[in-house]
Write a protein that holds these residues in place. Sequence first.
Motif, PDB file in Angstrom:
ATOM      1  N   PRO A 102     -51.472  -8.213 -18.331  1.00 31.98           N
ATOM      2  CA  PRO A 102     -50.655  -9.088 -17.490  1.00 31.98           C
ATOM      3  C   PRO A 102     -50.724 -10.533 -17.982  1.00 31.98           C
ATOM      4  O   PRO A 102     -51.751 -10.978 -18.481  1.00 31.98           O
ATOM      5  N   VAL A 103     -49.597 -11.241 -17.822  1.00 32.24           N
ATOM      6  CA  VAL A 103     -49.511 -12.639 -18.232  1.00 32.24           C
ATOM      7  C   VAL A 103     -48.974 -13.450 -17.059  1.00 32.24           C
ATOM      8  O   VAL A 103     -47.903 -13.149 -16.529  1.00 32.24           O
ATOM      9  N   LEU A 104     -49.744 -14.443 -16.644  1.00 34.55           N
ATOM     10  CA  LEU A 104     -49.297 -15.359 -15.599  1.00 34.55           C
ATOM     11  C   LEU A 104     -48.696 -16.567 -16.296  1.00 34.55           C
ATOM     12  O   LEU A 104     -49.368 -17.241 -17.079  1.00 34.55           O
ATOM     13  N   VAL A 105     -47.408 -16.816 -16.040  1.00 37.46           N
ATOM     14  CA  VAL A 105     -46.705 -17.915 -16.684  1.00 37.46           C
ATOM     15  C   VAL A 105     -46.492 -19.024 -15.662  1.00 37.46           C
ATOM     16  O   VAL A 105     -45.964 -18.785 -14.575  1.00 37.46           O
ATOM     17  N   ASP A 106     -46.918 -20.231 -16.034  1.00 37.29           N
ATOM     18  CA  ASP A 106     -46.702 -21.418 -15.220  1.00 37.29           C
ATOM     19  C   ASP A 106     -45.556 -22.191 -15.864  1.00 37.29           C
ATOM     20  O   ASP A 106     -45.723 -22.784 -16.922  1.00 37.29           O
ATOM     21  N   PHE A 107     -44.366 -22.121 -15.246  1.00 33.38           N
ATOM     22  CA  PHE A 107     -43.238 -22.926 -15.706  1.00 33.38           C
ATOM     23  C   PHE A 107     -43.425 -24.306 -15.094  1.00 33.38           C
ATOM     24  O   PHE A 107     -43.467 -24.439 -13.870  1.00 33.38           O
ATOM     25  N   PHE A 108     -43.558 -25.331 -15.945  1.00 31.93           N
ATOM     26  CA  PHE A 108     -43.884 -26.664 -15.453  1.00 31.93           C
ATOM     27  C   PHE A 108     -43.072 -27.721 -16.189  1.00 31.93           C
ATOM     28  O   PHE A 108     -42.340 -27.420 -17.137  1.00 31.93           O
ATOM     29  N   ALA A 109     -43.204 -28.976 -15.723  1.00 28.16           N
ATOM     30  CA  ALA A 109     -42.628 -30.122 -16.423  1.00 28.16           C
ATOM     31  C   ALA A 109     -43.675 -31.228 -16.436  1.00 28.16           C
ATOM     32  O   ALA A 109     -44.440 -31.368 -15.480  1.00 28.16           O
ATOM     33  N   THR A 110     -43.700 -31.990 -17.516  1.00 27.18           N
ATOM     34  CA  THR A 110     -44.720 -33.033 -17.659  1.00 27.18           C
ATOM     35  C   THR A 110     -44.569 -34.126 -16.598  1.00 27.18           C
ATOM     36  O   THR A 110     -45.549 -34.757 -16.224  1.00 27.18           O
ATOM     37  N   TRP A 111     -43.364 -34.332 -16.092  1.00 24.48           N
ATOM     38  CA  TRP A 111     -43.094 -35.395 -15.123  1.00 24.48           C
ATOM     39  C   TRP A 111     -43.336 -34.947 -13.676  1.00 24.48           C
ATOM     40  O   TRP A 111     -43.195 -35.726 -12.746  1.00 24.48           O
ATOM     41  N   CYS A 112     -43.720 -33.691 -13.475  1.00 24.16           N
ATOM     42  CA  CYS A 112     -43.810 -33.094 -12.135  1.00 24.16           C
ATOM     43  C   CYS A 112     -45.219 -33.253 -11.554  1.00 24.16           C
ATOM     44  O   CYS A 112     -46.182 -32.740 -12.108  1.00 24.16           O
ATOM     45  N   GLY A 113     -45.325 -33.964 -10.418  1.00 29.60           N
ATOM     46  CA  GLY A 113     -46.612 -34.178  -9.760  1.00 29.60           C
ATOM     47  C   GLY A 113     -47.297 -32.882  -9.339  1.00 29.60           C
ATOM     48  O   GLY A 113     -48.464 -32.655  -9.670  1.00 29.60           O
ATOM     49  N   PRO A 114     -46.593 -32.010  -8.585  1.00 25.55           N
ATOM     50  CA  PRO A 114     -47.221 -30.738  -8.192  1.00 25.55           C
ATOM     51  C   PRO A 114     -47.649 -29.890  -9.389  1.00 25.55           C
ATOM     52  O   PRO A 114     -48.641 -29.158  -9.313  1.00 25.55           O
ATOM     53  N   CYS A 115     -46.936 -30.008 -10.519  1.00 26.43           N
ATOM     54  CA  CYS A 115     -47.315 -29.260 -11.730  1.00 26.43           C
ATOM     55  C   CYS A 115     -48.682 -29.716 -12.220  1.00 26.43           C
ATOM     56  O   CYS A 115     -49.490 -28.907 -12.670  1.00 26.43           O
ATOM     57  N   LYS A 116     -48.931 -31.026 -12.135  1.00 23.25           N
ATOM     58  CA  LYS A 116     -50.228 -31.568 -12.557  1.00 23.25           C
ATOM     59  C   LYS A 116     -51.335 -31.038 -11.653  1.00 23.25           C
ATOM     60  O   LYS A 116     -52.456 -30.812 -12.096  1.00 23.25           O
ATOM     61  N   MET A 117     -51.016 -30.815 -10.366  1.00 25.28           N
ATOM     62  CA  MET A 117     -51.999 -30.268  -9.428  1.00 25.28           C
ATOM     63  C   MET A 117     -52.357 -28.825  -9.782  1.00 25.28           C
ATOM     64  O   MET A 117     -53.448 -28.354  -9.470  1.00 25.28           O
ATOM     65  N   MET A 118     -51.448 -28.119 -10.448  1.00 21.94           N
ATOM     66  CA  MET A 118     -51.682 -26.709 -10.789  1.00 21.94           C
ATOM     67  C   MET A 118     -52.701 -26.543 -11.912  1.00 21.94           C
ATOM     68  O   MET A 118     -53.357 -25.510 -12.000  1.00 21.94           O
ATOM     69  N   GLN A 119     -52.856 -27.543 -12.787  1.00 22.89           N
ATOM     70  CA  GLN A 119     -53.736 -27.388 -13.953  1.00 22.89           C
ATOM     71  C   GLN A 119     -55.164 -26.991 -13.563  1.00 22.89           C
ATOM     72  O   GLN A 119     -55.654 -25.975 -14.048  1.00 22.89           O
TER      73      GLN A 119
END
Length: 106
Positions: free
Chosen positions: A17-34
């Motif tokens: 299984p592969v969990l893919v995180d589709f993100f953007a560098t400018w996205c605040g919530p994306c930074k919280m996911m790291q």
Amino acid sequence: MSAQPKTFSELISGDQPVLVDFFATWCGPCKMMQPILEDTARQVGDKVKIIKVDVDRNPYAASAYQVRGVPTLILFQNGKPLWRQSGVVPANQLVKVIEDNLSQKV
């Protein structure tokens, strides 16, 4: 000679299984996911591969899976999406989703 980098479809087509995180560098919530993804990776070990896909650099992959908002997480196995959710997902919920989907495998 180094191996060619795998394409997105090759990455998600395996039995693992592969969990893919589709993100953007400018996205605040994306930074919280790291840190959440790092915590999830520690908990599930090598049962699941976790990859990040920048939607601005990989618009084809984002478009192919109708990613409209970031972050969007999709769990794939054998090239098929098993689960998806947009927004920040806590590590304990991600671990549960991964374990639930792994336990369905016979």
